[in-house]
Scaffold this motif. Structure first.
Motif, PDB file in Angstrom:
ATOM      1  N   ALA A 104      -0.448   9.622  -9.236  1.00 13.81           N
ATOM      2  CA  ALA A 104       0.400  10.785  -8.935  1.00 13.81           C
ATOM      3  C   ALA A 104       0.966  11.382 -10.221  1.00 13.81           C
ATOM      4  CB  ALA A 104       1.524  10.371  -7.993  1.00 13.81           C
ATOM      5  N   GLU A 105       1.438  10.534 -11.125  1.00 13.96           N
ATOM      6  CA  GLU A 105       1.964  11.029 -12.400  1.00 13.96           C
ATOM      7  C   GLU A 105       0.856  11.613 -13.252  1.00 13.96           C
ATOM      8  OE1 GLU A 105       5.097  11.371 -13.281  1.00 13.96           O
ATOM      9  OE2 GLU A 105       5.564  10.696 -11.249  1.00 13.96           O
ATOM     10  N   ALA A 106      -0.337  11.022 -13.190  1.00 15.86           N
ATOM     11  CA  ALA A 106      -1.453  11.521 -13.994  1.00 15.86           C
ATOM     12  C   ALA A 106      -1.879  12.916 -13.548  1.00 15.86           C
ATOM     13  CB  ALA A 106      -2.630  10.550 -13.892  1.00 15.86           C
ATOM     14  N   ILE A 107      -1.871  13.180 -12.249  1.00 18.43           N
ATOM     15  CA  ILE A 107      -2.274  14.503 -11.775  1.00 18.43           C
ATOM     16  C   ILE A 107      -1.258  15.558 -12.205  1.00 18.43           C
ATOM     17  CG2 ILE A 107      -2.636  15.888  -9.688  1.00 18.43           C
ATOM     18  CD1 ILE A 107      -3.850  13.420  -8.420  1.00 18.43           C
TER      19      ILE A 107
ATOM     20  N   GLU B 106      -3.307   7.938   8.209  1.00 22.51           N
ATOM     21  CA  GLU B 106      -3.331   8.852   9.345  1.00 22.51           C
ATOM     22  C   GLU B 106      -1.972   9.516   9.547  1.00 22.51           C
ATOM     23  OE1 GLU B 106      -6.738   6.061   9.965  1.00 22.51           O
ATOM     24  OE2 GLU B 106      -4.675   5.911   9.254  1.00 22.51           O
ATOM     25  N   ALA B 107      -0.882   8.743   9.407  1.00 19.55           N
ATOM     26  CA  ALA B 107       0.454   9.297   9.621  1.00 19.55           C
ATOM     27  C   ALA B 107       0.782  10.371   8.589  1.00 19.55           C
ATOM     28  CB  ALA B 107       1.493   8.178   9.581  1.00 19.55           C
ATOM     29  N   VAL B 108       0.405  10.148   7.334  1.00 15.86           N
ATOM     30  CA  VAL B 108       0.695  11.129   6.292  1.00 15.86           C
ATOM     31  C   VAL B 108      -0.034  12.441   6.566  1.00 15.86           C
ATOM     32  CG1 VAL B 108       0.345  11.665   3.847  1.00 15.86           C
ATOM     33  CG2 VAL B 108       1.241   9.437   4.522  1.00 15.86           C
ATOM     34  N   LEU B 109      -1.314  12.372   6.932  1.00 18.27           N
ATOM     35  CA  LEU B 109      -2.063  13.602   7.188  1.00 18.27           C
ATOM     36  C   LEU B 109      -1.606  14.289   8.471  1.00 18.27           C
ATOM     37  CD1 LEU B 109      -5.724  12.801   6.099  1.00 18.27           C
ATOM     38  CD2 LEU B 109      -3.990  14.130   4.910  1.00 18.27           C
ATOM     39  N   ALA B 110      -1.054  13.530   9.417  1.00 16.53           N
ATOM     40  CA  ALA B 110      -0.553  14.139  10.649  1.00 16.53           C
ATOM     41  C   ALA B 110       0.817  14.785  10.457  1.00 16.53           C
ATOM     42  CB  ALA B 110      -0.485  13.094  11.763  1.00 16.53           C
ATOM     43  N   GLU B 111       1.585  14.306   9.492  1.00 12.32           N
ATOM     44  CA  GLU B 111       2.956  14.805   9.305  1.00 12.32           C
ATOM     45  C   GLU B 111       3.061  15.881   8.231  1.00 12.32           C
ATOM     46  OE1 GLU B 111       5.021  11.257   8.374  1.00 12.32           O
ATOM     47  OE2 GLU B 111       4.811  10.376  10.386  1.00 12.32           O
TER      48      GLU B 111
ATOM     49  N   GLY C 165       4.596  16.325  -2.560  1.00 11.59           N
ATOM     50  CA  GLY C 165       5.713  15.395  -2.394  1.00 11.59           C
ATOM     51  C   GLY C 165       5.530  14.098  -3.146  1.00 11.59           C
ATOM     52  N   ALA C 166       6.324  13.124  -2.773  1.00 12.44           N
ATOM     53  CA  ALA C 166       6.315  11.830  -3.445  1.00 12.44           C
ATOM     54  C   ALA C 166       5.283  10.913  -2.820  1.00 12.44           C
ATOM     55  CB  ALA C 166       7.709  11.196  -3.362  1.00 12.44           C
ATOM     56  N   VAL C 167       5.013   9.814  -3.509  1.00 11.32           N
ATOM     57  CA  VAL C 167       4.161   8.765  -2.958  1.00 11.32           C
ATOM     58  C   VAL C 167       4.854   8.163  -1.743  1.00 11.32           C
ATOM     59  CG1 VAL C 167       3.223   6.474  -3.437  1.00 11.32           C
ATOM     60  CG2 VAL C 167       3.039   8.281  -5.149  1.00 11.32           C
ATOM     61  N   ARG C 168       4.108   7.903  -0.680  1.00  8.79           N
ATOM     62  CA  ARG C 168       4.706   7.453   0.580  1.00  8.79           C
ATOM     63  C   ARG C 168       4.164   6.083   0.987  1.00  8.79           C
ATOM     64  NH1 ARG C 168       3.550  13.429   3.223  1.00  8.79           N
ATOM     65  NH2 ARG C 168       3.358  14.365   1.170  1.00  8.79           N
ATOM     66  N   ASP C 169       4.981   5.336   1.712  1.00  6.63           N
ATOM     67  CA  ASP C 169       4.569   4.013   2.157  1.00  6.63           C
ATOM     68  C   ASP C 169       4.033   4.016   3.582  1.00  6.63           C
ATOM     69  OD1 ASP C 169       6.859   4.434   3.578  1.00  6.63           O
ATOM     70  OD2 ASP C 169       7.934   2.686   2.810  1.00  6.63           O
TER      71      ASP C 169
ATOM     72  N   GLN D 277       0.837  -1.203   0.000  1.00  7.64           N
ATOM     73  CA  GLN D 277       0.000   0.000   0.000  1.00  7.64           C
ATOM     74  C   GLN D 277       0.874   1.257   0.000  1.00  7.64           C
ATOM     75  OE1 GLN D 277      -3.871  -0.095   0.567  1.00  7.64           O
ATOM     76  NE2 GLN D 277      -3.148  -1.847  -0.640  1.00  7.64           N
ATOM     77  N   ALA D 278       0.351   2.301  -0.593  1.00  6.78           N
ATOM     78  CA  ALA D 278       1.040   3.589  -0.623  1.00  6.78           C
ATOM     79  C   ALA D 278      -0.002   4.700  -0.481  1.00  6.78           C
ATOM     80  CB  ALA D 278       1.828   3.765  -1.917  1.00  6.78           C
ATOM     81  N   VAL D 279       0.479   5.886  -0.148  1.00  4.53           N
ATOM     82  CA  VAL D 279      -0.406   7.027   0.087  1.00  4.53           C
ATOM     83  C   VAL D 279       0.030   8.194  -0.785  1.00  4.53           C
ATOM     84  CG1 VAL D 279      -1.238   8.695   1.807  1.00  4.53           C
ATOM     85  CG2 VAL D 279      -0.883   6.314   2.454  1.00  4.53           C
ATOM     86  N   LEU D 280      -0.963   8.857  -1.393  1.00  2.00           N
ATOM     87  CA  LEU D 280      -0.741  10.055  -2.200  1.00  2.00           C
ATOM     88  C   LEU D 280      -1.474  11.212  -1.532  1.00  2.00           C
ATOM     89  CD1 LEU D 280       0.070  11.611  -4.801  1.00  2.00           C
ATOM     90  CD2 LEU D 280      -2.053  10.738  -5.830  1.00  2.00           C
TER      91      LEU D 280
END
Length: 289
Positions: free
Chosen positions: A148-151, A182-187, A174-178, A17-20
């Protein structure tokens, strides 16, 4: 002779899984999840149908395309700047001076005239102005990386809920994150505009109140099967004749987010002072420590 061993294929493993993370900001946004003949509302934050529509437009999905993969992405939305509600008042009339038709049609499929005759129709359309959101989607890394590339190079124009609501840049943060959603939106640092950040600065520069310039609490919602609330904004299809929506469960939360702001001069001076001076008493001073 012993029987020949047969190889059993390993079970297919679920893709990582990854997060954009996306910054959704612009002069106007409108995230409707319901509408009437003369009224177009906007929810106070992006809907799943609106975010899925933006992703589908970026990736070049036709309106009749299967959007199951996009709907399956887990969505989280953080409110960085709520904005204000704007009502756009419209009147509609026929340029030829004829009475307006009604929604009903006759046996030949032609719209019936209004009865009694109606020359002007009033509509109300609602928008969010000067709002900023951070939306994050979580899903298979191949799909998320492709989106991410499409946007960055969209196939169709992107919009914040309606075609007239054009997003400002940057959209991709930024880049796609692993990490998890919740962690991505908090950081992710606070994405509010300069006016909101200046107002926040003025609050902590007024005096010695316990107020941190480094963090801010922001409201967020997450897709969660055990969530306490429901929204009917999951699209089944974007095809004009097959449009429909299903529900999803969401969870509301507060996130303590880095602001990216420097400390005020008074707070910087307090931080530079030794703890003994700041506290007013140092029990080890006589020992020369």
């Amino acid at each position: 002779m012993p029987a020949e061993a047969t190889s059993v294929p390993a079970p297919e493993q679920e893709e990582d899984q990854a997060v954009l993370a996306l910054r959704l900001a612009g002069p106007l946004q409108s995230w409707g999840d319901r509408s009437a003949f003369n009224r177009r509302d906007s929810r106070p934050q992006p809907t799943k149908s609106g975010v899925v529509g933006l992703l589908a437009a970026a990736a070049g999905y036709p309106r009749e395309a299967d959007i199951t993969d996009l709907v399956g992405l887990r969505l989280g939305v953080r409110v960085d700047q709520p904005g204000t509600l704007l009502r756009d008042y419209h009147t509609v009339s026929d340029y030829r001076g004829r009475p307006l038709p009604q929604a009903g049609v006759n046996a030949k499929g032609i719209q019936k005239p209004t009865s009694p005759a109606k020359d002007t129709h009033v509509t109300h359309r609602y928008y969010l102005q000067d709002a900023v959101f951070v939306a994050a989607v979580q899903g298979p890394i191949t799909l998320v990386t492709t989106l991410a590339e499409a946007i960055r190079r969209p196939a169709f124009p992107l919009a914040l809920g309606r075609r007239s609501c054009v997003p400002t840049q940057p959209i991709v943060l930024g880049a796609v994150r692993d990490a998890n959603l919740e962690a991505v939106l908090a950081e992710e640092p606070w994405q509010a505009g300069e006016a909101a950040k200046n107002a926040y600065r003025r609050r902590y520069q007024r005096g010695p109140e316990p107020f941190s310039p480094h963090r801010i609490d922001l409201a967020a919602t997450f897709d969660d099967p055990s969530g306490e609330d429901t929204l009917q904004d999951v699209p089944r299809s974007f095809a004009p004749r097959e449009r429909g929506f299903s529900t999803r469960r969401i969870r509301h939360a507060w996130l303590n987010v880095p602001t990216g702001l420097p400390p005020s001069p008074a707070q910087a001076a307090d931080t530079a002072q030794p703890a003994a001076v700041a506290g007013g008493h140092d029990p080890f001073a006589l020992l020369g420590w």
